[in-house]
Design an enzyme around this catalytic site. Structure first.
Site, short mmCIF file in Angstrom:
data_model
loop_
_atom_site.label_atom_id
_atom_site.label_comp_id
_atom_site.label_asym_id
_atom_site.label_seq_id
_atom_site.Cartn_x
_atom_site.Cartn_y
_atom_site.Cartn_z
N GLU A 5 9.67 1.26 10.36
CA GLU A 5 11.25 2.21 10.64
C GLU A 5 9.87 3.81 10.79
O GLU A 5 9.62 4.19 9.95
CB GLU A 5 12.12 2.01 9.24
CG GLU A 5 12.84 2.80 8.68
CD GLU A 5 12.34 4.21 8.47
OE1 GLU A 5 12.19 4.93 9.36
OE2 GLU A 5 12.25 4.84 7.69
N LYS A 36 1.01 -1.12 -0.05
CA LYS A 36 0.54 0.05 -0.09
C LYS A 36 0.68 1.00 -0.16
O LYS A 36 1.08 1.48 1.26
CB LYS A 36 -1.07 0.59 1.50
CG LYS A 36 -1.52 1.36 1.35
CD LYS A 36 -2.53 1.77 2.39
CE LYS A 36 -2.33 2.42 3.00
NZ LYS A 36 -1.87 4.43 1.95
N CYS A 49 12.75 10.84 8.01
CA CYS A 49 13.33 10.55 9.53
C CYS A 49 14.14 10.42 10.47
O CYS A 49 14.41 10.74 11.44
CB CYS A 49 13.24 8.85 9.56
SG CYS A 49 10.47 8.96 9.17
N GLU A 105 9.28 15.64 16.60
CA GLU A 105 9.33 15.42 15.48
C GLU A 105 8.61 16.08 14.61
O GLU A 105 7.13 16.22 14.30
CB GLU A 105 9.46 14.09 15.03
CG GLU A 105 9.42 13.66 13.23
CD GLU A 105 9.63 11.96 12.88
OE1 GLU A 105 10.46 11.79 12.07
OE2 GLU A 105 8.69 11.65 13.28
N GLY A 146 2.56 2.72 13.96
CA GLY A 146 3.95 1.88 14.31
C GLY A 146 2.66 1.40 15.60
O GLY A 146 2.45 0.24 15.18
N THR A 171 5.49 6.84 14.27
CA THR A 171 5.68 6.27 15.92
C THR A 171 3.92 5.90 16.03
O THR A 171 3.97 5.06 16.46
CB THR A 171 6.25 6.80 16.90
OG1 THR A 171 7.86 6.88 16.43
CG2 THR A 171 6.30 5.64 17.74
N GLY A 227 7.22 4.92 8.48
CA GLY A 227 5.91 6.41 9.04
C GLY A 227 6.22 6.56 10.46
O GLY A 227 6.65 6.48 11.14
#
Length: 491
Positions: free
Chosen positions: A247, A172, A281, A382, A230, A227, A225
């Protein structure tokens, strides 16, 4: 320009007929209406991948490798089309897409094409009379979710090792940047990848992405993508205990010591944060300066940042394009207000550019903020944009405390001429990657990934092949005489 789903070797509409426009971030005009996969489409893609798995996984590894090598050649043959499509869809400056994104993509398929027949098991010395060896087997159908910041390159990072190891794929791409992934699907068919081995299903993360993470027919999910997302994927994967590779985010410390080559450090630090508009990232988003050189460095760094040419990403003179979406632009700009509220000083940028030709796009000026404390939000969260937080330190101990003072642990860098310090920091930094007197270097042979809230597992290199295989231990009784454990008289 392809804008349908790619399932079972065919480009098809979503079963629901649903589409979503993908926009040019330079001016927010529509490029194409792209099919949006739903759960039923994912089911079809998984079924196609399951049907294709036995033949693909049992194909001679050298034959799989040759197909990937042909794909690398086709990517190079279509380099200009891919570069322009990536720049149009994401906002990458065309010079970056030509010089970095496309060559790195081809190099990744070429590397793993060459590795396909060189990844092997082991023989293990066990007790006398037995042969013990291991097989490295593909895990099966893998689900892969790719972000919007480097869609072309990240597609190769995930698909190349998975295919080389013999897996089949349901991929995706991000719903706002699917175009180069769909073009790669077209080239894969031309390269000879059999029907169903690769399936591309653009769709919403909350729908298609969520279902890929929880689907019982998928043996592994790999995600790049945020956190927060994730963590949701880990929860969704629990149903069939699928393997998970993540990641995630980063807040990279980029440390400049008093003995650094300042010219190299200024240029390298600008690359660390402003390349791809800071949407990486691994960006060096915390610029840490030794107090002895902080003023001089910051003056030179600010002058360079203000000179960066913003403009249409399809213009070869452009050095920084737009952020990939208006929603994300607004999020990045909101951190200028956060910095001000916490006593930070905006040294440069912190706003959208005023030039009329950029007014309709998703642009943000290169932004430099001096934080009051390394615990401030702009030094902890971030931002994921051309936004760098400047901090100072007085000695090595303080530098290490600040550098390790976040929950993230992806990329990190340092600039020094002291060899002992360089290796000591490489050992002590809480990060999956450390660059010394450089920043953001990647190569298909070098493992890429993080620790802590930056995820787990590794892309690229032999580590990536390990991520996409599972170990089977085989015991053979050659001539061992095994006495009965439960001795009984002979009948």
């Amino acid at each position: 320009m392809r804008h349908q789903l790619f399932i079972g070797g065919q480009f098809v509409d979503a079963l629901s007929g649903e589409t979503q426009p993908t926009l040019n971030p330079h001016d927010n005009t529509p490029i194409a209406d792209v099919a949006m996969a739903g759960r039923a489409d994912v089911d079809l893609a998984v079924a196609a991948a399951q049907r294709a798995f036995p033949k693909w996984s049992r194909m001679a590894a050298a034959d799989r490798g040759r197909i990937l090598l042909k794909l690398a050649d086709l990517i190079e043959a279509n380099a200009e089309e891919l570069a322009r499509l990536e720049s149009l869809d994401t906002g990458h400056p065309i010079k970056d897409s030509r010089a970095l994104d496309v060559p790195r993509t081809a190099a990744c398929y070429r590397y793993f094409g060459g590795m396909a027949d060189k990844f092997q098991g082991e023989t293990i010395p066990v007790e006398a009379g037995f042969l013990n060896y291991t097989l490295r087997e593909p895990v099966g159908v893998v689900g892969q979710v790719v972000p919007w910041n480097f869609p072309l390159m990240f597609t190769s990072w995930k698909m190349a090792p998975a295919l080389a190891a013999g897996n089949t794929i349901v991929m995706k791409p991000a719903e706002i940047t699917p175009l180069t992934s769909l073009k790669i699907a077209e080239l894969m068919a031309e390269a000879g990848i059999p029907e169903g081995v690769v399936n591309i299903v653009p769709g919403l993360g909350s729908v298609a992405g969520q279902y890929i993470a929880e689907h019982p027919g998928i043996a592994k999910v790999a995600f790049t993508g945020s956190t927060a997302t994730g963590k949701r994927i880990v929860q969704a994967s629990a149903g069939n205990l699928k393997k998970v590779q993540l990641e995630l985010g980063g807040k990279g410390p980029n440390i400049v010591f008093e003995d650094a080559n300042l010219t190299a450090a200024v240029n390298g630090s600008a690359w660390a944060i402003f390349h791809n508009q800071g949407q990486a990232c691994i960006a060096g988003s915390r610029l840490m300066l030794h107090s002895a050189i902080a003023d001089e460095f910051l003056e030179r760094f600010t002058t360079l940042a203000r000179s960066i040419r913003l403009g249409n990403p399809l213009d070869a003179a452009t050095e920084m394009g737009p952020l990939t979406s208006a929603l994300h632009r607004d999020r990045v700009l909101s951190y200028a207000q956060v910095a001000a509220e916490q006593g930070g000083e905006i040294v440069a940028g912190g706003r959208a550019p005023v030039a009329a030709e950029l007014a309709r796009g998703c642009y943000v000026e290169p932004t430099i903020v001096k934080a009051r404390s390394w615990r401030d939000r702009v030094a902890q969260e971030e931002v994921f944009g051309p936004f760098v937080t400047v901090l100072t330190f007085k000695d090595d101990a303080e530098a290490l405390e600040i550098a390790n003072g976040t929950d993230y642990g992806l990329g990190s860098g340092l600039w020094t001429s002291n060899l002992q310090r360089a290796h000591r920091f490489a050992r002590d930094l809480h990060a999956g990657m450390v660059w010394i007197n450089s920043y953001k270097r990647v190569n298909p042979g070098s493992p890429f990934g993080g620790v802590g809230q930056s995820g787990y597992g590794r892309e690229m290199g032999f580590d990536a092949m390990r991520e996409y295989t599972q170990v089977k231990s085989v015991w053979v009784n050659v001539d061992a005489q095994i006495p009965p454990w439960y001795p009984r008289p002979a009948a």
